[in-house]
Scaffold this motif. Structure first.
Motif, mmCIF file in Angstrom:
data_model
loop_
_atom_site.group_PDB
_atom_site.id
_atom_site.type_symbol
_atom_site.label_atom_id
_atom_site.label_comp_id
_atom_site.label_asym_id
_atom_site.label_seq_id
_atom_site.Cartn_x
_atom_site.Cartn_y
_atom_site.Cartn_z
ATOM 1 N N GLN A 33 0.807 -1.218 0.000
ATOM 2 C CA GLN A 33 0.000 0.000 0.000
ATOM 3 C C GLN A 33 0.840 1.268 0.000
ATOM 4 O OE1 GLN A 33 -3.263 0.160 2.901
ATOM 5 N NE2 GLN A 33 -2.792 -1.970 3.383
ATOM 6 N N LEU A 34 2.045 1.201 0.553
ATOM 7 C CA LEU A 34 2.857 2.394 0.763
ATOM 8 C C LEU A 34 3.397 3.050 -0.507
ATOM 9 C CD1 LEU A 34 3.779 4.198 3.078
ATOM 10 C CD2 LEU A 34 5.838 2.801 3.238
ATOM 11 N N PRO A 35 3.874 2.306 -1.513
ATOM 12 C CA PRO A 35 4.441 2.985 -2.681
ATOM 13 C C PRO A 35 3.461 3.968 -3.325
ATOM 14 C CG PRO A 35 5.044 0.689 -2.716
ATOM 15 C CD PRO A 35 4.025 0.855 -1.615
ATOM 16 N N GLY A 36 4.013 5.141 -3.646
ATOM 17 C CA GLY A 36 3.232 6.205 -4.264
ATOM 18 C C GLY A 36 3.515 7.521 -3.576
ATOM 19 N N GLN A 37 2.787 8.542 -3.998
ATOM 20 C CA GLN A 37 2.946 9.873 -3.410
ATOM 21 C C GLN A 37 1.816 10.110 -2.412
ATOM 22 O OE1 GLN A 37 2.137 14.044 -5.189
ATOM 23 N NE2 GLN A 37 4.255 13.514 -5.765
ATOM 24 N N TRP A 38 2.183 10.636 -1.249
ATOM 25 C CA TRP A 38 1.242 10.911 -0.169
ATOM 26 C C TRP A 38 1.295 12.391 0.167
ATOM 27 C CZ3 TRP A 38 -1.787 7.022 1.970
ATOM 28 C CH2 TRP A 38 -1.452 5.716 1.596
ATOM 29 N N ASN A 39 0.114 13.005 0.297
ATOM 30 C CA ASN A 39 0.012 14.428 0.577
ATOM 31 C C ASN A 39 -0.595 14.669 1.951
ATOM 32 O OD1 ASN A 39 0.959 15.400 -2.021
ATOM 33 N ND2 ASN A 39 -0.907 14.477 -2.808
ATOM 34 N N LEU A 40 0.061 15.500 2.727
ATOM 35 C CA LEU A 40 -0.384 15.830 4.078
ATOM 36 C C LEU A 40 -1.697 16.604 4.027
ATOM 37 C CD1 LEU A 40 0.596 15.879 7.144
ATOM 38 C CD2 LEU A 40 1.338 18.208 6.624
ATOM 39 N N PHE A 41 -2.658 16.233 4.909
ATOM 40 C CA PHE A 41 -3.880 17.016 4.993
ATOM 41 C C PHE A 41 -4.213 17.444 6.425
ATOM 42 C CE2 PHE A 41 -5.488 12.679 5.395
ATOM 43 C CZ PHE A 41 -6.455 12.782 6.383
ATOM 44 N N GLU A 42 -3.458 16.936 7.398
ATOM 45 C CA GLU A 42 -3.667 17.333 8.788
ATOM 46 C C GLU A 42 -2.442 16.918 9.590
ATOM 47 O OE1 GLU A 42 -6.933 16.612 12.392
ATOM 48 O OE2 GLU A 42 -7.149 15.514 10.510
ATOM 49 N N TYR A 43 -2.093 17.721 10.606
ATOM 50 C CA TYR A 43 -0.978 17.310 11.449
ATOM 51 C C TYR A 43 -1.047 17.945 12.832
ATOM 52 C CZ TYR A 43 1.763 21.661 10.805
ATOM 53 O OH TYR A 43 2.204 22.951 10.807
ATOM 54 N N TYR A 44 -0.301 17.325 13.733
ATOM 55 C CA TYR A 44 -0.071 17.828 15.087
ATOM 56 C C TYR A 44 1.440 17.941 15.264
ATOM 57 C CZ TYR A 44 -4.824 16.267 16.232
ATOM 58 O OH TYR A 44 -6.180 16.073 16.266
ATOM 59 N N THR A 45 1.862 18.943 16.035
ATOM 60 C CA THR A 45 3.265 19.082 16.397
ATOM 61 C C THR A 45 3.324 19.726 17.777
ATOM 62 O OG1 THR A 45 5.442 19.849 15.667
ATOM 63 C CG2 THR A 45 3.609 21.338 15.287
ATOM 64 N N GLU A 46 4.423 19.508 18.458
ATOM 65 C CA GLU A 46 4.594 20.004 19.825
ATOM 66 C C GLU A 46 5.979 20.655 19.958
ATOM 67 O OE1 GLU A 46 3.603 18.004 24.161
ATOM 68 O OE2 GLU A 46 4.140 16.706 22.493
ATOM 69 N N PRO A 47 6.157 21.835 19.319
ATOM 70 C CA PRO A 47 7.493 22.435 19.327
ATOM 71 C C PRO A 47 7.916 23.016 20.663
ATOM 72 C CG PRO A 47 5.935 23.894 18.272
ATOM 73 C CD PRO A 47 5.193 22.618 18.584
ATOM 74 N N GLY A 48 6.981 23.432 21.459
ATOM 75 C CA GLY A 48 7.291 24.004 22.771
ATOM 76 C C GLY A 48 6.470 23.282 23.818
ATOM 77 N N LYS A 49 5.777 24.054 24.600
ATOM 78 C CA LYS A 49 4.953 23.467 25.651
ATOM 79 C C LYS A 49 3.510 23.280 25.226
ATOM 80 C CE LYS A 49 7.840 25.068 29.348
ATOM 81 N NZ LYS A 49 7.929 25.335 30.743
ATOM 82 N N GLU A 50 3.166 23.689 24.009
ATOM 83 C CA GLU A 50 1.789 23.540 23.568
ATOM 84 C C GLU A 50 1.701 22.651 22.332
ATOM 85 O OE1 GLU A 50 0.232 27.048 20.997
ATOM 86 O OE2 GLU A 50 1.588 27.922 22.493
ATOM 87 N N LEU A 51 0.555 22.006 22.189
ATOM 88 C CA LEU A 51 0.291 21.149 21.042
ATOM 89 C C LEU A 51 -0.364 21.991 19.955
ATOM 90 C CD1 LEU A 51 0.318 18.197 19.989
ATOM 91 C CD2 LEU A 51 -2.010 17.998 20.884
ATOM 92 N N ILE A 52 0.206 21.948 18.766
ATOM 93 C CA ILE A 52 -0.339 22.692 17.622
ATOM 94 C C ILE A 52 -1.021 21.701 16.701
ATOM 95 C CG2 ILE A 52 0.244 24.062 15.585
ATOM 96 C CD1 ILE A 52 2.625 25.158 17.224
ATOM 97 N N HIS A 53 -2.234 22.053 16.259
ATOM 98 C CA HIS A 53 -3.011 21.205 15.369
ATOM 99 C C HIS A 53 -3.387 22.016 14.140
ATOM 100 C CE1 HIS A 53 -7.067 18.994 14.585
ATOM 101 N NE2 HIS A 53 -6.103 18.503 13.832
ATOM 102 N N LYS A 54 -2.991 21.544 12.967
ATOM 103 C CA LYS A 54 -3.335 22.208 11.706
ATOM 104 C C LYS A 54 -4.202 21.262 10.893
ATOM 105 C CE LYS A 54 -0.472 25.855 11.895
ATOM 106 N NZ LYS A 54 -0.708 27.231 11.543
ATOM 107 N N GLN A 55 -5.349 21.775 10.458
ATOM 108 C CA GLN A 55 -6.258 20.979 9.649
ATOM 109 C C GLN A 55 -6.153 21.381 8.184
ATOM 110 O OE1 GLN A 55 -9.878 21.774 11.888
ATOM 111 N NE2 GLN A 55 -9.714 19.742 12.829
#
Length: 124
Positions: A8-30
């Motif tokens: 299933q993995l081969p191919g191109q995948w495009n991000l549509f949502e993510y979470y990151t925690e660069p500091g003390k807060e959780l960032i969520h981008k939709q």
């Protein structure tokens, strides 16, 4: 019967949502926020195990560029640096309902990236 992740993995995948925690807060981008801010992350896993990516996210998600291949074992993707195995990187992943989920944490357990990707559909 379900296809194995390696099929299933081969191919191109495009991000549509993510979470990151660069500091003390959780960032969520939709999806809408990514479009508005013109942010993207594209991962490409080729059939012959080559790996490439393109991004403008303000996240140091993949430390090395260039000469990378990929392999999977259980629920981990390893990006293999052809010239120096010490630069290999490992990510947890799952593919559910056509969505690739990738998780990378730092040594303290903070989320560097928890991303959700859709596979690019080939146009015939």
């Amino acid at each position: 019967m379900f296809a194995r992740p390696s099929k299933q993995l081969p191919g191109q995948w495009n991000l549509f949502e993510y979470y990151t925690e660069p500091g003390k807060e959780l960032i969520h981008k939709q999806e809408e926020q990514l479009k508005e801010e013109q942010l993207f992350l594209r991962l490409e896993f080729s059939e012959n195990a080559d790996f490439s990516y393109e991004t403008n996210l303000p996240i140091n998600f993949i430390a090395e560029e260039g000469n990378l291949t990929w392999s999977i074992a259980k629920n981990f993707i390893t990006l293999i640096h052809r010239d120096d195995f010490r630069k290999n990187q490992e990510f947890q992943f799952a593919i559910e309902n056509g969505v690739l989920k990738i998780l990378k944490k730092d040594t303290f357990g903070k989320i560097i990236l928890f991303g959700f990707f859709r596979k690019k559909v080939a146009v015939k």
